[in-house]
Design an enzyme around this catalytic site. Structure first.
Site, mmCIF file in Angstrom:
data_model
loop_
_atom_site.group_PDB
_atom_site.id
_atom_site.type_symbol
_atom_site.label_atom_id
_atom_site.label_comp_id
_atom_site.label_asym_id
_atom_site.label_seq_id
_atom_site.Cartn_x
_atom_site.Cartn_y
_atom_site.Cartn_z
ATOM 1 N N HIS A 198 0.848 -1.207 0.000
ATOM 2 C CA HIS A 198 0.000 0.000 0.000
ATOM 3 C C HIS A 198 0.887 1.262 0.000
ATOM 4 C CE1 HIS A 198 -2.960 2.867 1.539
ATOM 5 N NE2 HIS A 198 -3.882 1.955 1.672
ATOM 6 N N GLU A 213 -0.977 1.618 -5.127
ATOM 7 C CA GLU A 213 -0.828 0.347 -4.423
ATOM 8 C C GLU A 213 -0.901 -0.808 -5.416
ATOM 9 O OE1 GLU A 213 -3.824 2.804 -1.737
ATOM 10 O OE2 GLU A 213 -4.028 0.644 -1.482
HETATM 11 O O1 TA6 Z 1 -6.070 1.953 -0.216
HETATM 12 C C1 TA6 Z 1 -7.097 2.854 -0.081
HETATM 13 C C2 TA6 Z 1 -7.750 2.667 1.266
HETATM 14 O O2 TA6 Z 1 -8.451 1.456 1.342
HETATM 15 C C3 TA6 Z 1 -8.625 3.885 1.491
HETATM 16 O O3 TA6 Z 1 -9.989 3.557 1.392
HETATM 17 C C4 TA6 Z 1 -8.218 4.351 2.891
HETATM 18 O O4 TA6 Z 1 -9.003 3.723 3.861
HETATM 19 C C5 TA6 Z 1 -6.757 3.918 2.908
HETATM 20 O O5 TA6 Z 1 -6.767 2.642 2.311
HETATM 21 C C6 TA6 Z 1 -6.101 3.961 4.253
HETATM 22 O O6 TA6 Z 1 -6.599 2.936 5.063
HETATM 23 P P1 TA6 Z 1 -6.032 2.891 6.592
HETATM 24 O O7 TA6 Z 1 -6.667 1.706 7.223
HETATM 25 O O8 TA6 Z 1 -4.532 2.771 6.497
HETATM 26 O O9 TA6 Z 1 -6.432 4.213 7.182
#
Ligand code: TA6
Length: 296
Positions: free
Chosen positions: A166, A270
Site C-alpha cells: 500500500h 498500491e
Molecule cells: O487503499 C485505499 C484505502 O483502502 C482507502 O480507502 C483508505 O481507507 C486507505 O486505504 C487507508 O486505510 P487505513 O486503514 O490505512 O487508514
C-alpha cells in the site's frame, strides 16, 4: 535486541540495525551509490526510500503512530490477509505484527537485499484460523527498489486472501501530479458504491478525494511528479490490481494519524490482489513482485 540483530544480520556499510521512532527496531539499508531505505521490523514496513542524492521518495505522515498494534501512516504498509474493511481489522494484521529478519545480503550487482518473515501466532489465529508464512524481500539498487512478496498456506485447509503493498509516494503537489498507463482499464470507485467504469484518461490527474481499484491492470504505470521534475516507473507481476488513493481535504481531517494539510504531498499507488480474493490450497504459495524505478 539491536546488537544481536546487528551481529547476526548486519553488513558493514550496507545493513545497519538502529532504533527508529519510539525505539522500534529498524534496518537502515545503504547502497554504494548513496541510495538508502529504512525498514521497520514492525509490519516489515519500508518507511523511507531515498535517491543517491538523499531525496526522499516515500511519504510518511508527521502524525503517524509508531507503536505496537498500530499501523504506520506512510511508506509501504504490507496488507494481508484482507485488503480494506471486513471481518478482520482494516487492512488485516500483517502491517501491525512484528516480523522477523530472515536474511540479509549484497547481490552480485551490488543491490542490498533483506528479507523478513511472519507466520501465524496466537493473536492471528484468534482472528483468522489459518497457519500461513509471509515473506517480504526488498532489494535496493542505485535507482530502484524491488519487493518480492510471498504468501504460503502452511495449514491443512484452503484459505482465501487479498493483499497489497500500500505504497505512499511523496509528491511536491498532488495538483501537479499525473499517473499514466491505466487508460482503458476497468476501475472500481469505492467512493461511489463500487461502481465499475472504464478509465478513459491517458493522464490521471487529481482534484478531489480519489479511491479507485483498477482491476486486472497492465503491469506498468508511470507516476509523474512535475513539482519535483521526477518520474517513477511502477511495475508489478503476479499482482493483478492497483489502488490509486488520495484522501483530499475531508477524509484527511477524519484521519487522526494524518495531518489535515498533508494530502497535497502524497499519492498512494498500491499493487496487489485487491479486487477479488485468491485462494491457496494447503502447501501452495502465492508470489507477487513490485518494482519502483526512477526514470528521471
Ligand atoms: O487503499 C485505499 C484505502 O483502502 C482507502 O480507502 C483508505 O481507507 C486507505 O486505504 C487507508 O486505510 P487505513 O486503514 O490505512 O487508514
Amino acid at each position: 535486541m539491536l546488537q544481536a540483530l546487528q551481529e547476526r544480520f548486519g553488513i558493514e556499510g550496507a545493513v545497519t540495525f538502529v532504533a527508529g521512532k519510539n525505539g522500534l527496531p529498524t534496518m537502515a539499508l545503504r547502497h554504494a551509490s548513496g541510495a538508502g531505505a529504512v525498514i521497520y521490523l514492525h509490519g516489515a514496513h519500508v518507511t523511507s526510500w531515498t535517491t543517491p542524492k538523499g531525496e526522499e521518495l516515500f511519504f510518511v505522515s508527521r502524525e503517524s503512530r509508531f507503536a505496537p498494534g498500530q499501523p504506520i501512516r506512510g511508506g509501504i504498509p504490507v496488507i494481508f490477509p484482507q485488503f480494506g474493511g471486513g471481518e478482520l481489522p482494516q487492512h488485516g494484521f500483517a502491517r501491525i505484527s512484528e516480523w522477523a529478519v530472515l536474511r540479509t545480503g549484497v547481490a552480485e550487482g551490488g543491490e542490498i537485499t533483506v528479507a523478513l518473515g511472519l507466520h501465524e501466532n496466537p493473536e492471528t489465529l484468534a482472528m483468522w484460523p489459518h497457519p500461513f508464512a509471509l515473506e517480504l524481500e526488498a532489494r535496493l539498487g542505485e535507482r530502484s527498489l524491488h519487493l518480492d512478496y510471498r504468501a504460503q498456506n502452511t495449514g491443512s485447509e484452503a484459505f482465501a486472501f487479498t493483499c497489497a503493498l500500500h505504497t505512499y509516494f511523496r509528491v511536491a503537489d498532488i495538483r501537479r501530479t499525473a499517473l499514466l498507463g491505466l487508460e482503458g482499464v476497468t476501475r472500481i470507485d469505492t467512493l461511489r458504491d463500487d461502481i465499475r467504469e472504464v478509465e478513459t484518461r491517458r493522464e490521471i490527474r487529481f482534484d478531489q478525494e480519489t479511491d479507485f481499484i483498477y482491476e486486472s491492470a497492465p503491469d506498468s504505470v508511470l507516476l509523474v511528479d512535475e513539482g519535483n521534475a521526477r518520474k517513477l516507473r511502477i511495475e508489478k507481476a503476479g499482482m493483478p490490481d492497483y489502488v490509486v488513493w488520495n484522501p483530499w481535504i475531508e477524509k484527511s481531517r477524519r484521519m487522526p494519524d494524518f495531518g489535515d494539510d498533508e494530502y497535497p504531498w502524497m499519492l498512494c499507488v498500491e499493487t496487489g490482489v485487491m479486487a477479488r480474493p485468491t485462494t491457496l490450497r494447503p502447501g501452495e504459495q502465492w508470489k507477487g513482485t513490485t518494482t519502483f524505478r526512477m526514470e528521471a
